[in-house]
Design a protein around this motif. Sequence first.
Motif, PDB file in Angstrom:
ATOM      1  N   PHE A   1      11.570   8.538   0.082  1.00  0.00           N
ATOM      2  CA  PHE A   1      10.465   7.701   0.554  1.00  0.00           C
ATOM      3  C   PHE A   1      11.058   6.398   1.089  1.00  0.00           C
ATOM      4  CE2 PHE A   1       9.001  10.107  -3.160  1.00  0.00           C
ATOM      5  CZ  PHE A   1       7.837  10.728  -2.692  1.00  0.00           C
ATOM      6  N   TYR A   2      10.482   5.892   2.179  1.00  0.00           N
ATOM      7  CA  TYR A   2      10.941   4.601   2.723  1.00  0.00           C
ATOM      8  C   TYR A   2       9.712   3.847   3.218  1.00  0.00           C
ATOM      9  CZ  TYR A   2      14.246   1.277   4.751  1.00  0.00           C
ATOM     10  OH  TYR A   2      14.994   0.144   5.016  1.00  0.00           O
ATOM     11  N   ALA A   3       9.549   2.597   2.758  1.00  0.00           N
ATOM     12  CA  ALA A   3       8.367   1.804   3.088  1.00  0.00           C
ATOM     13  C   ALA A   3       8.759   0.584   3.909  1.00  0.00           C
ATOM     14  CB  ALA A   3       7.665   1.353   1.803  1.00  0.00           C
TER      15      ALA A   3
ATOM     16  N   ALA B   1       5.949  -5.846  -5.852  1.00  0.00           N
ATOM     17  CA  ALA B   1       5.337  -4.651  -5.272  1.00  0.00           C
ATOM     18  C   ALA B   1       6.102  -3.386  -5.609  1.00  0.00           C
ATOM     19  CB  ALA B   1       5.235  -4.794  -3.746  1.00  0.00           C
ATOM     20  N   ASN B   2       7.357  -3.541  -6.035  1.00  0.00           N
ATOM     21  CA  ASN B   2       8.155  -2.388  -6.454  1.00  0.00           C
ATOM     22  C   ASN B   2       8.366  -2.371  -7.961  1.00  0.00           C
ATOM     23  OD1 ASN B   2       9.365   0.032  -5.709  1.00  0.00           O
ATOM     24  ND2 ASN B   2      11.369  -0.883  -5.332  1.00  0.00           N
ATOM     25  N   ILE B   3       7.498  -3.082  -8.670  1.00  0.00           N
ATOM     26  CA  ILE B   3       7.520  -3.090 -10.137  1.00  0.00           C
ATOM     27  C   ILE B   3       6.128  -2.766 -10.688  1.00  0.00           C
ATOM     28  CG2 ILE B   3       7.907  -4.468 -12.221  1.00  0.00           C
ATOM     29  CD1 ILE B   3       9.878  -6.176 -10.618  1.00  0.00           C
ATOM     30  N   VAL B   4       5.141  -3.577 -10.276  1.00  0.00           N
ATOM     31  CA  VAL B   4       3.808  -3.489 -10.879  1.00  0.00           C
ATOM     32  C   VAL B   4       3.144  -2.123 -10.680  1.00  0.00           C
ATOM     33  CG1 VAL B   4       1.497  -4.510 -10.921  1.00  0.00           C
ATOM     34  CG2 VAL B   4       3.515  -5.983 -10.735  1.00  0.00           C
TER      35      VAL B   4
ATOM     36  N   GLN C   1       0.829  -1.200   0.000  1.00  0.00           N
ATOM     37  CA  GLN C   1       0.000   0.000   0.000  1.00  0.00           C
ATOM     38  C   GLN C   1       0.870   1.259   0.000  1.00  0.00           C
ATOM     39  OE1 GLN C   1      -2.754   0.580   3.276  1.00  0.00           O
ATOM     40  NE2 GLN C   1      -3.300   2.615   2.539  1.00  0.00           N
ATOM     41  N   SER C   2       1.975   1.225   0.731  1.00  0.00           N
ATOM     42  CA  SER C   2       2.853   2.397   0.793  1.00  0.00           C
ATOM     43  C   SER C   2       3.388   2.765  -0.580  1.00  0.00           C
ATOM     44  CB  SER C   2       4.018   2.118   1.751  1.00  0.00           C
ATOM     45  OG  SER C   2       3.566   1.926   3.075  1.00  0.00           O
ATOM     46  N   ILE C   3       3.830   1.754  -1.336  1.00  0.00           N
ATOM     47  CA  ILE C   3       4.377   2.023  -2.671  1.00  0.00           C
ATOM     48  C   ILE C   3       3.276   2.489  -3.613  1.00  0.00           C
ATOM     49  CG2 ILE C   3       5.478   0.962  -4.684  1.00  0.00           C
ATOM     50  CD1 ILE C   3       7.145  -0.714  -2.751  1.00  0.00           C
ATOM     51  N   ASN C   4       2.112   1.864  -3.511  1.00  0.00           N
ATOM     52  CA  ASN C   4       0.989   2.311  -4.349  1.00  0.00           C
ATOM     53  C   ASN C   4       0.587   3.744  -4.027  1.00  0.00           C
ATOM     54  OD1 ASN C   4      -0.555   0.231  -6.263  1.00  0.00           O
ATOM     55  ND2 ASN C   4       0.462  -0.914  -4.626  1.00  0.00           N
ATOM     56  N   LEU C   5       0.677   4.133  -2.767  1.00  0.00           N
ATOM     57  CA  LEU C   5       0.383   5.511  -2.391  1.00  0.00           C
ATOM     58  C   LEU C   5       1.319   6.469  -3.115  1.00  0.00           C
ATOM     59  CD1 LEU C   5      -0.840   7.794  -0.720  1.00  0.00           C
ATOM     60  CD2 LEU C   5       0.612   7.091   1.196  1.00  0.00           C
TER      61      LEU C   5
ATOM     62  N   CYS D   1       7.565 -13.714  -5.821  1.00  0.00           N
ATOM     63  CA  CYS D   1       7.121 -12.411  -6.333  1.00  0.00           C
ATOM     64  C   CYS D   1       8.289 -11.637  -6.930  1.00  0.00           C
ATOM     65  CB  CYS D   1       6.440 -11.588  -5.236  1.00  0.00           C
ATOM     66  SG  CYS D   1       4.917 -12.321  -4.632  1.00  0.00           S
ATOM     67  N   ALA D   2       9.113 -12.350  -7.683  1.00  0.00           N
ATOM     68  CA  ALA D   2      10.295 -11.732  -8.295  1.00  0.00           C
ATOM     69  C   ALA D   2      10.582 -12.407  -9.637  1.00  0.00           C
ATOM     70  CB  ALA D   2      11.501 -11.839  -7.370  1.00  0.00           C
ATOM     71  N   HIS D   3       9.586 -12.401 -10.533  1.00  0.00           N
ATOM     72  CA  HIS D   3       9.742 -13.043 -11.835  1.00  0.00           C
ATOM     73  C   HIS D   3      10.972 -12.556 -12.606  1.00  0.00           C
ATOM     74  CE1 HIS D   3       5.392 -14.667 -12.214  1.00  0.00           C
ATOM     75  NE2 HIS D   3       6.233 -15.675 -12.135  1.00  0.00           N
TER      76      HIS D   3
END
Length: 415
Positions: free
Chosen positions: A228-230, A134-137, A105-109, A373-375
């Motif tokens: 930014f730091y999540a 989560a840090n790509i999509v 959620q933090s990254i999407n924000l 989660c790292a294709h």
Amino acid sequence: MNAKPEPLLPPLDVERIRADFPLLARKVHDKPLIYFDNANTGQKPRSVIEAVDRHYREHNANVARAVHLLGEEATAAYEGARDAIARFIHAPSRDEVILTSGTTQSINLVAYSYALPRLKAGDAILTTVMEHHANIVPWQLVAERTGATVKAAPIDANGELIVERFVEMLTPEVKLACVTHVSNVLGTVNPIREIARECRKRGIPLLVDGSQAAPHRPIDVQALGCDFYAITGHKMLAPTGTGALWAKREHLMAMPPFFGGGEMIREVRFEGTVFADPPHRFEAGTPNIAGFAGVAAAIEYLEGIGFDRLKAYEQDLLAYATAALENLPGIRIFGRAKEKEPVISFLLEGAHANDMATLLDLQGVAVRSGHHCAHPLMHFFGVPATLRASLAFYNTKAEVDGFVDAIGRVRKLLM
């Protein structure tokens, strides 16, 4: 005059620590549990479980919406967690800490509130090959809507970021850089201070995914120099559905809300709405109040141990486990970074990762299998999946021995 030697840190009393974690005493398939899936989620000490239980038993009410005593107590617990997180990551101000459901959620924000309004066709976001999805999509989603692109800096065969290439890729069209602090697959620790320094030279904001760093090392966002730091609570002993985003106040003040609803406003009229100042501008709706009571307890627990002692123990355990795996025939380890946290991804020659994980589970050993989660990282190494053993300060060398013995038994079944 000779300097005084540094005082020796008292070693961890791991058996006493293990007694704080009820689930570690459990048996799985009639075998003592060996829990080596800590990069996925950490186990919870009794103090965290009791903090959540205490909230529901004694203080359950909503935050900031009542003048009665229970509401005041719930608000105090929730805002106390913000204070604890600000202290934990050395934030300049508690008002720069947004409480979220976790790093995703933090990254999407940041993606929708910071990046989306600023990106245009021809712009780019720079990340790396080793990132979690989560840090790509989220960056791909906002790039598709704006005509921007997502670029990925390469890594080498040891699983280390090629920093020189990353810096070369910080070209004028890059409007945001996004890097994991610690790889969830390889354990690689990225040189965030150096990366942040190069980003600042070019006026490019830097977001850091700290999910895998926060459970293992002290975090100082001011010293790191990022924008930014999540972090995610459940990986650092806290309940699921908790986390935080730290951002420089100058960014927060310029960011519109991502979610709309109650408690993130000053005044609502049909002619228009006046939003609250950060951090509450970004915290619409009823939060996970009990979960954040657990976050405060988790931080207190980690601080009570001390990261110097914790890190020394985990690094010794990592070295022991790595050497033990290397002594097994047919084992391939992925990730040989000079600095890494206690994560080992590996494969056994001739065996599928999922088959191995299933059979290890029958031996009482919990490890992760799959692409984690790292294709893009799996593609880099040319494999569809790996096994991942991720360790924590409550694990032991005896458990490593049991894990290695279990691999030996499984190997006989598969070969």
